[in-house]
Design an enzyme around this catalytic site. Sequence first.
Site, short mmCIF file in Angstrom:
data_model
loop_
_atom_site.label_atom_id
_atom_site.label_comp_id
_atom_site.label_asym_id
_atom_site.label_seq_id
_atom_site.Cartn_x
_atom_site.Cartn_y
_atom_site.Cartn_z
N GLU A 201 52.56 64.70 79.60
CA GLU A 201 53.55 63.61 79.65
C GLU A 201 52.85 62.27 79.88
OE1 GLU A 201 57.60 65.72 81.29
OE2 GLU A 201 56.00 65.33 82.69
N HIS B 13 60.95 68.70 60.81
CA HIS B 13 62.18 68.26 61.50
C HIS B 13 62.41 69.06 62.78
CE1 HIS B 13 63.21 66.30 57.63
NE2 HIS B 13 62.75 67.42 57.11
N SER C 290 57.37 70.10 91.62
CA SER C 290 58.49 69.19 91.86
C SER C 290 58.67 69.10 93.37
CB SER C 290 59.75 69.76 91.20
OG SER C 290 60.90 69.27 91.86
N LYS D 133 38.93 40.77 77.61
CA LYS D 133 38.20 41.87 78.23
C LYS D 133 39.03 42.93 78.93
CE LYS D 133 34.63 38.57 79.01
NZ LYS D 133 35.54 37.68 78.30
N LYS E 276 59.61 74.88 90.07
CA LYS E 276 59.15 74.15 88.89
C LYS E 276 57.66 73.96 88.78
CE LYS E 276 61.27 71.40 86.53
NZ LYS E 276 61.58 70.07 86.03
N TYR F 121 34.71 28.79 70.09
CA TYR F 121 35.16 29.43 71.33
C TYR F 121 36.32 28.66 71.95
CZ TYR F 121 35.28 31.28 76.05
OH TYR F 121 35.71 31.85 77.23
N GLN G 228 38.76 34.53 76.95
CA GLN G 228 38.41 35.24 78.18
C GLN G 228 39.40 36.38 78.44
OE1 GLN G 228 36.68 33.15 81.63
NE2 GLN G 228 38.63 33.53 82.64
N1 ARG Z 1 33.98 33.79 81.25
C1 ARG Z 1 33.97 33.33 79.93
C2 ARG Z 1 34.64 34.35 79.00
O1 ARG Z 1 34.81 35.43 79.40
C3 ARG Z 1 32.58 33.10 79.45
C4 ARG Z 1 32.44 32.09 78.37
C5 ARG Z 1 32.70 30.74 78.88
N2 ARG Z 1 32.41 29.74 77.91
C6 ARG Z 1 32.93 28.51 77.99
N3 ARG Z 1 32.62 27.69 77.04
N4 ARG Z 1 33.75 28.20 78.92
O2 ARG Z 1 35.02 34.07 77.89
#
Ligand code: ARG
Length: 463
Positions: free
Chosen positions: A291, A157, A278, A326, A284, A318, A323
């Site tokens: 942080e 605590h 600062s 990523k 400071k 898919y 997409q």
């Molecule tokens: N640029 C696409 C991605 O990052 C690649 C795959 C595309 N595939 C498709 N069937 N359009 O997912």
Amino acid sequence: MAKSRSGVFKKEASELLNRFNASLPFDKKLYHEDIKGSIAHAKMLGKQGILTIKETDAIIDGLKKILFEIESGKFGFAIEDEDIHMAIEKRLGEIAGEEISGRLHTARSRNDQVATDFKLYVQNSLLELAQLTKEFIKTLLGVAKNHTKTLLPGMTHLQHAQPVNFAFHLLAYMYMFKRDIERMQSSYERNNYSPLGSAAFAGTPYPIDRQRSAEKLGFTAPMSNAMDGVSDRDFALEILFNISVLMTHISRLAEELVLWSSIEFGFITLSDEYSTGSSIMPQKKNPDVPELLRGKTGRVYGNLVGLLTVLKGLPLAYNKDMQEDKEGVFDSVETAQISLRIINETIKTMHVNRENMQKACKKGHLSATDLADYLVTHCGIPFREAHFITGKAVAKADELGVDISQMSYLELQKIESKIGKDVEKYISLEASMNARTSKGGTAESATAEQLIEIAEWLKKIKS
Ligand code: ARG
């Protein structure tokens, strides 16, 4: 050519569509994985007699040339190419001729291609992060070794609770980071299966050898179901989760660094190299590094929740939603990499103010539990009663303006006549810390065991 638009389209894509649809601005980061994946695929096609030796060689030479062009900054990225896969294929056509380049995509789809590239990136990132985490544990261990006798108040605590040694406190973090490495290793093993050769999602009629291309890429084996092969992003979720837990641990340590470097605590002094100033208050020195580490944990959680949300409810196989998988992963990986590097340096260069830690232990009656334990083991008093008597002793200590660890046995005897002279050696701060000899405890002997365990584990794990 190398366009995803076939002869079915009568009009060109609009410029707005190109901008909205393209992943090239961020997936160009995967150029290395894409070329590696394509080389493995081409070699396999060659070996299976699906491509001639001449075609295979021309494709591989072209891909190597493209790798060089990208790495030397000579490659022209154009948004109309949509993504890194199409951009590289288009350039291959220019280099090797479309008659040849057009054959690379035999028995492959961008669906299995992107899953493969992305997984290669994630797998490699796991190894890099595990290595950086290992370096950091080594640093913590190095600091801890000098502080097995440095007392500081252990807290619950955020209140002074029981004395511990600083090495013991750092060991708690070492075990957290050890689990982080183990989590990364287990994700690596679990996900080390290749999507390549899943094609669009249903497999392919060509006589491909998926085991061969999998092994060439460092995967254990091909994924067993092609539909899962193109749809699975668990590997991405897992790295995001692993990084989230890692950053949670870093943020907890960061918070302690912020507290410890404040005037109120004064337990550590951060090196000038890793402190900021600062713009208005000249006196400071600010702990911006810890942080920011605390703050960056937020974006990493965001990336995890973001991808979970993208994937939730997606039908097989898919979908273009994927997409969006990523950028968050790239961001979390890069955030974790720089965070590990900078926390490592911050800890390496900080000064530990032993005396202040020690001084802080004299406030808050840290050895009160030891007095209660003494009453139980030496005076035969039941713990509940001992707890009550100790409370009275604490109140008396407050009245006298001393810490319980400094109370004379004579004063204590006035509260409980069964108390003997020997009590003093049980309620000293060192004695309190060293009394906790149970496995995993803070006693110097138990701390030493933990230091050895971590050192041996570090020697054992693959770097
Ligand atoms: N640029 C696409 C991605 O990052 C690649 C795959 C595309 N595939 C498709 N069937 N359009 O997912």
